[in-house]
Design a protein around this motif. Structure first.
Motif, short mmCIF file in Angstrom:
data_model
loop_
_atom_site.label_atom_id
_atom_site.label_comp_id
_atom_site.label_asym_id
_atom_site.label_seq_id
_atom_site.Cartn_x
_atom_site.Cartn_y
_atom_site.Cartn_z
N MET A 100 -3.78 15.55 7.99
CA MET A 100 -4.70 14.65 7.29
C MET A 100 -3.94 13.81 6.25
O MET A 100 -3.00 14.31 5.63
CB MET A 100 -5.78 15.46 6.57
CG MET A 100 -6.81 16.03 7.52
SD MET A 100 -7.83 14.71 8.21
CE MET A 100 -9.21 15.64 8.81
N ALA A 101 -4.38 12.59 6.05
CA ALA A 101 -3.67 11.69 5.14
C ALA A 101 -3.67 12.23 3.71
O ALA A 101 -4.68 12.78 3.25
CB ALA A 101 -4.33 10.33 5.17
N VAL A 102 -2.55 12.06 3.03
CA VAL A 102 -2.45 12.47 1.63
C VAL A 102 -3.08 11.40 0.75
O VAL A 102 -2.75 10.21 0.86
CB VAL A 102 -0.96 12.68 1.24
CG1 VAL A 102 -0.83 12.88 -0.27
CG2 VAL A 102 -0.38 13.86 1.99
N LEU A 103 -4.00 11.81 -0.11
CA LEU A 103 -4.65 10.85 -1.00
C LEU A 103 -3.99 10.81 -2.37
O LEU A 103 -3.95 9.76 -3.02
CB LEU A 103 -6.13 11.23 -1.18
CG LEU A 103 -6.97 11.23 0.09
CD1 LEU A 103 -8.39 11.72 -0.20
CD2 LEU A 103 -7.02 9.84 0.70
N LEU A 104 -3.47 11.97 -2.79
CA LEU A 104 -2.86 12.03 -4.12
C LEU A 104 -1.95 13.24 -4.21
O LEU A 104 -2.29 14.31 -3.69
CB LEU A 104 -3.97 12.17 -5.18
CG LEU A 104 -3.55 12.03 -6.64
CD1 LEU A 104 -3.15 10.59 -6.95
CD2 LEU A 104 -4.68 12.45 -7.56
N GLU A 105 -0.81 13.05 -4.86
CA GLU A 105 0.09 14.19 -5.08
C GLU A 105 0.42 14.30 -6.55
O GLU A 105 0.76 13.29 -7.18
CB GLU A 105 1.40 13.96 -4.31
CG GLU A 105 1.29 14.24 -2.84
CD GLU A 105 2.65 14.17 -2.16
OE1 GLU A 105 3.28 13.12 -2.26
OE2 GLU A 105 3.05 15.17 -1.55
N LEU A 106 0.31 15.49 -7.09
CA LEU A 106 0.74 15.72 -8.48
C LEU A 106 1.96 16.63 -8.43
O LEU A 106 1.97 17.62 -7.70
CB LEU A 106 -0.36 16.41 -9.29
CG LEU A 106 -1.74 15.75 -9.36
CD1 LEU A 106 -2.65 16.55 -10.28
CD2 LEU A 106 -1.64 14.32 -9.83
N ARG A 107 2.95 16.30 -9.23
CA ARG A 107 4.17 17.12 -9.32
C ARG A 107 4.55 17.27 -10.79
O ARG A 107 4.61 16.27 -11.52
CB ARG A 107 5.37 16.43 -8.64
CG ARG A 107 5.23 16.23 -7.15
CD ARG A 107 5.75 17.43 -6.37
NE ARG A 107 5.51 17.22 -4.95
CZ ARG A 107 4.40 17.53 -4.31
NH1 ARG A 107 3.40 18.10 -4.95
NH2 ARG A 107 4.25 17.28 -3.02
#
Ligand SMILES: Nc1ncnc2c1ncn2[C@@H]1O[C@H](COP(=O)(O)OP(=O)(O)OP(=O)(O)O)[C@@H](O)[C@H]1O
Length: 225
Positions: free
Chosen positions: A1-8
């Motif tokens: 599924m497409a990534v909508l947001l990534e937090l690192r």
């Protein structure tokens, strides 16, 4: 599924209320990925950082997220209809917004009546928000979020003032209308019924991030000890 947001390596903090003191950490997130189709429940004790994380996600998702805040935040003097309509001011021209305040068009009346029906507030559309009960206000806030018509829903305790049955029905409705959702909740068993992923917060960090079908009751219970 497409990534909508990534937090690192994200540190969410608030300014200290004391002069010259460092910011106060509310929540540290090492890694968090939101994908299309996720139906995430945010669980954790009061003060664990659920609202803080939701607000951060809202900033990151910008225009693609509908927002349902913890306090209904309605304009008390305005009718329910206009409070719901306020969810989509940006979608209409300034002229349409102004005209609708004075003389709502049949199209908008119909749209909002249809939206209000399954939430049980259709009969209240011409009542002032200040005359509503807590649960009615909460359902108006949900309608306003639905009227934003964004693909992602971010909601902060959206059904806390409703009984379990009503809460469950409305969470189901919200899931059907949004491909992706992140919802802060206090009712863990309801969260397990309507969500497919649970993020548990505590000690100012993410304690677990797990698909619902891989969670055991003990893991959730530990959040509240
Ligand atoms: N605007 C703010 N300024 C300073 N500190 C804040 C602010 N908002 C929240 N905090 C602090 O950040 C921490 C996390 O608060 P947050 O509201 O995110 O928790 P929560 O899990 O949503 O709580 P609740 O379930 O009670 O709504 C708490 O220690 C709180 O005191």
């Amino acid at each position: 599924m497409a990534v909508l947001l990534e937090l690192r390596d994200c540190r969410l903090a608030y300014p200290s209320d004391r002069k010259n003191q460092p910011d106060r950490l509310a929540l540290a997130v090492d890694e968090l990925t939101l994908r299309e189709g996720d139906r995430v429940a945010l669980l954790g004790r009061s003060g664990a950082g659920k609202s803080t994380l939701l607000r951060h996600l809202r900033d990151g998702l910008a225009d693609s997220a509908s927002w349902c805040p913890q306090q209904a935040a309605l304009v008390p003097q305005l009718k329910v209809f206009h409070n719901i309509f306020a969810g989509a001011l940006e979608r209409h021209s300034g002229f349409a917004n102004l005209k609708n305040l004075l003389l709502p068009s049949p199209r908008f009346r119909e749209e909002i009546a249809t939206l209000a029906q399954p939430l049980g507030i259709r009969e209240l559309l011409w009542t002032k928000a200040e005359e509503l009960s807590g649960g009615q206000k909460q359902r108006v806030a949900i309608a306003r979020a639905l009227y934003q018509r964004k693909p992602v829903l971010l909601a902060d305790e959206p059904v806390s003032a409703l009984d379990r049955r009503q809460g469950r029905d409305i969470l189901d409705l919200l899931s059907r209308r949004h491909g992706t959702s992140v919802i802060a909740m206090h009712n863990a068993s309801l969260a397990l019924e309507v969500c497919n992923r649970v993020i548990g917060l505590g000690d100012q960090r993410v304690l677990f991030d797990s698909p619902v079908d891989q969670l055991d009751p003990d893991t959730i219970e530990r959040l509240y000890r």
